[in-house]
Design an enzyme around this catalytic site. Sequence first.
Site, PDB file in Angstrom:
ATOM      1  N   ASN A   1       0.471   1.279  -3.678  1.00 59.71           N
ATOM      2  CA  ASN A   1      -0.241   0.000  -3.511  1.00 59.71           C
ATOM      3  C   ASN A   1       0.725  -1.153  -3.264  1.00 59.71           C
ATOM      4  OD1 ASN A   1      -2.150   1.750  -5.078  1.00 59.71           O
ATOM      5  ND2 ASN A   1      -3.433  -0.077  -4.902  1.00 59.71           N
ATOM      6  N   ASN A   2       0.473  -1.890  -2.184  1.00 60.88           N
ATOM      7  CA  ASN A   2       1.275  -3.079  -1.874  1.00 60.88           C
ATOM      8  C   ASN A   2       0.624  -4.333  -2.438  1.00 60.88           C
ATOM      9  OD1 ASN A   2       2.998  -2.746   1.266  1.00 60.88           O
ATOM     10  ND2 ASN A   2       2.402  -1.099  -0.091  1.00 60.88           N
TER      11      ASN A   2
ATOM     12  N   ASP B   1      -8.695  -2.753  20.745  1.00 60.36           N
ATOM     13  CA  ASP B   1      -9.170  -1.824  19.723  1.00 60.36           C
ATOM     14  C   ASP B   1      -8.469  -0.481  19.954  1.00 60.36           C
ATOM     15  OD1 ASP B   1     -10.727   0.119  18.310  1.00 60.36           O
ATOM     16  OD2 ASP B   1     -12.385  -1.320  18.256  1.00 60.36           O
TER      17      ASP B   1
ATOM     18  N   PRO C   1     -13.964  -8.750 -12.627  1.00 57.87           N
ATOM     19  CA  PRO C   1     -14.664  -7.460 -12.703  1.00 57.87           C
ATOM     20  C   PRO C   1     -13.717  -6.260 -12.708  1.00 57.87           C
ATOM     21  CG  PRO C   1     -14.750  -8.292 -10.463  1.00 57.87           C
ATOM     22  CD  PRO C   1     -13.963  -9.288 -11.241  1.00 57.87           C
TER      23      PRO C   1
ATOM     24  N   SER D   1      -8.936  -0.380   5.608  1.00 54.96           N
ATOM     25  CA  SER D   1      -8.026  -0.094   4.493  1.00 54.96           C
ATOM     26  C   SER D   1      -8.628  -0.218   3.093  1.00 54.96           C
ATOM     27  CB  SER D   1      -6.815  -1.040   4.588  1.00 54.96           C
ATOM     28  OG  SER D   1      -7.218  -2.376   4.306  1.00 54.96           O
TER      29      SER D   1
ATOM     30  N   ASN E   1      -4.790  -1.234 -14.649  1.00 53.30           N
ATOM     31  CA  ASN E   1      -5.480  -2.389 -14.052  1.00 53.30           C
ATOM     32  C   ASN E   1      -5.713  -3.480 -15.091  1.00 53.30           C
ATOM     33  OD1 ASN E   1      -5.573  -1.017 -11.634  1.00 53.30           O
ATOM     34  ND2 ASN E   1      -7.646  -0.228 -11.984  1.00 53.30           N
TER      35      ASN E   1
ATOM     36  N   TYR F   1     -11.878   6.668   2.548  1.00 51.55           N
ATOM     37  CA  TYR F   1     -10.652   6.027   3.057  1.00 51.55           C
ATOM     38  C   TYR F   1      -9.491   7.006   3.044  1.00 51.55           C
ATOM     39  CZ  TYR F   1      -6.214   3.472   2.817  1.00 51.55           C
ATOM     40  OH  TYR F   1      -4.907   3.067   3.008  1.00 51.55           O
ATOM     41  N   SER F   2      -9.222   7.610   1.866  1.00 52.39           N
ATOM     42  CA  SER F   2      -8.032   8.472   1.786  1.00 52.39           C
ATOM     43  C   SER F   2      -8.202   9.734   2.628  1.00 52.39           C
ATOM     44  CB  SER F   2      -7.677   8.799   0.341  1.00 52.39           C
ATOM     45  OG  SER F   2      -8.764   9.336  -0.354  1.00 52.39           O
TER      46      SER F   2
ATOM     47  N   THR G   1      -0.672   6.279   3.231  1.00 50.72           N
ATOM     48  CA  THR G   1      -0.853   5.898   1.831  1.00 50.72           C
ATOM     49  C   THR G   1      -0.606   7.081   0.892  1.00 50.72           C
ATOM     50  OG1 THR G   1      -2.594   5.317   0.255  1.00 50.72           O
ATOM     51  CG2 THR G   1      -3.321   6.328   2.266  1.00 50.72           C
ATOM     52  N   ASP G   2      -0.273   6.767  -0.357  1.00 45.30           N
ATOM     53  CA  ASP G   2      -0.136   7.837  -1.360  1.00 45.30           C
ATOM     54  C   ASP G   2      -1.506   8.395  -1.770  1.00 45.30           C
ATOM     55  OD1 ASP G   2      -1.060   5.633  -2.789  1.00 45.30           O
ATOM     56  OD2 ASP G   2       0.439   5.770  -4.385  1.00 45.30           O
ATOM     57  N   GLU G   3      -2.587   7.701  -1.365  1.00 41.21           N
ATOM     58  CA  GLU G   3      -3.920   8.132  -1.794  1.00 41.21           C
ATOM     59  C   GLU G   3      -4.320   9.476  -1.182  1.00 41.21           C
ATOM     60  OE1 GLU G   3      -6.814   4.935  -1.999  1.00 41.21           O
ATOM     61  OE2 GLU G   3      -5.231   3.457  -2.263  1.00 41.21           O
TER      62      GLU G   3
ATOM     63  N   SER H   1      -9.811   9.865   5.461  1.00 38.61           N
ATOM     64  CA  SER H   1      -9.582   9.506   6.866  1.00 38.61           C
ATOM     65  C   SER H   1      -8.085   9.321   7.130  1.00 38.61           C
ATOM     66  CB  SER H   1     -10.377   8.251   7.247  1.00 38.61           C
ATOM     67  OG  SER H   1      -9.881   7.115   6.571  1.00 38.61           O
ATOM     68  N   LYS H   2      -7.356   8.778   6.160  1.00 40.63           N
ATOM     69  CA  LYS H   2      -5.911   8.625   6.329  1.00 40.63           C
ATOM     70  C   LYS H   2      -5.234  10.010   6.337  1.00 40.63           C
ATOM     71  CE  LYS H   2      -3.702   5.355   6.503  1.00 40.63           C
ATOM     72  NZ  LYS H   2      -3.290   4.456   7.632  1.00 40.63           N
TER      73      LYS H   2
END
Length: 351
Positions: free
Chosen positions: A188-189, A64, A214, A90, A258, A159-160, A134-136, A162-163
């Site tokens: 996005n991959n 870890d 959804p 992620s 989307n 998430y973004s 990430t681009d986020e 924290s990145k």
Amino acid sequence: MTEFKRRIAVTGGAGFIGSNLLLYLVPKYPDYLFVNIDSLTYAGNLKNLVSLEDSPSYRFERIDIREREAVTACFERYRIDSVIHLAAESHVDRSIDGPLLFVETNVLGTASLLDAALTRYRADKRFRFLHVSTDEVYGSLGATGYFTETTPFSPNSPYSASKAAADHLVRAYHVTYGLDTVTTNCSNNYGPYQFPEKLIPLMFRNARDRLKLPVYGDGSNVRDWLYVEDHCRALDIVFHKGLSGETYNIGGHNEITNLELVGKICTLLDSIIGGGPREKLIEFVTDRPGHDHRYAIDATKIEKELGWTPDVSFDEGLARTIRWYLDNEEWLEECISGEYQNYYEKMYADR
Ligand code: NAD
Ligand code: TYD
């Protein structure tokens, strides 16, 4: 100990991008040692890497990244001289449900790795730390414009955020301690081995099994998709040629809403396995809180300075991806059995 030319720790090597990266790099650089450091969360799967198991230049260590002493000991044992850091929590929806794990893994985990890296760097000045982000971190775009490397950070999800915090720590270790770092911020991959919580494999699975599709909100959110192999090639180039302390944006010039994307998956499946039209399975569901409207990358810097361009068009990449999931049913079934059922129920039952 065999004399390898480089000794690289790849964190998160059992995840989606990490597996694709190791499958690309290990055969390409037989004179490098690759040590995959991964704690095997729900997103890590060693079956992705069975073809590397007998390779003399590949090792796996279940560690870890938050365990600084274990990381340091591992770095010493293998005389690691570089890190390619992908280990992370992620998934944006999971971060909304439980943000603290994202802070622990993505922020504290990165801090612990950087600290272990600095110890090695002091012993071996060739040490390089490639941080995969990430681009986020840049937030959300309106209808126009692109993220460049100088766009201010404005992360909107746990998430973004924290990145972004991790990106800042990497920068600080470069500026303060001189650690040789490079950071990439990628769009996005998609491709083989992506866990079916993410849009493309989730919609593939649901469309295949004729479950509802959804789509959050009205489906007008835009993502800029990059085939994972193109990302792996970019990481290889940045690792070898990127300038110390720099960041590079990576993107595919593949913006699509989307709704259009889900439509494409339906059409592809209808044409391959019949039984359509699957588009009628689309349901607009409650939007994700804080849902970023649009991401789009300006990749001029990596294209001009390092000579990288994406190779795989979106139609080609999507067709390859759908084919891969059709050919790897067992892999997908394993992902969606057990805990995934609880996850799906919790995320989608009341949406
Ligand atoms: P993933 O969720 O598929 O894999 C993450 C891997 O990290 C798993 O193997 C997991 O077991 C491991 N891991 C998690 N916590 C750990 C810990 N505490 N210690 C050790 N290992 C741990 O993620 P991914 O999609 O492959 O993304 C990899 C990296 O690339 C992440 O840092 C992500 O932020 C970044 N990224 C992803 C995308 C994308 O579209 N998927 C785009 C840009 C950047
Ligand atoms: P995702 O794959 O989670 O990536 P990210 O949030 O990091 O961009 O989602 C991609 C887009 O698809 C995003 O705009 C949210 C949307 N989405 C849905 O509409 N439905 C879903 O079930 C999922 C998982 C995502």
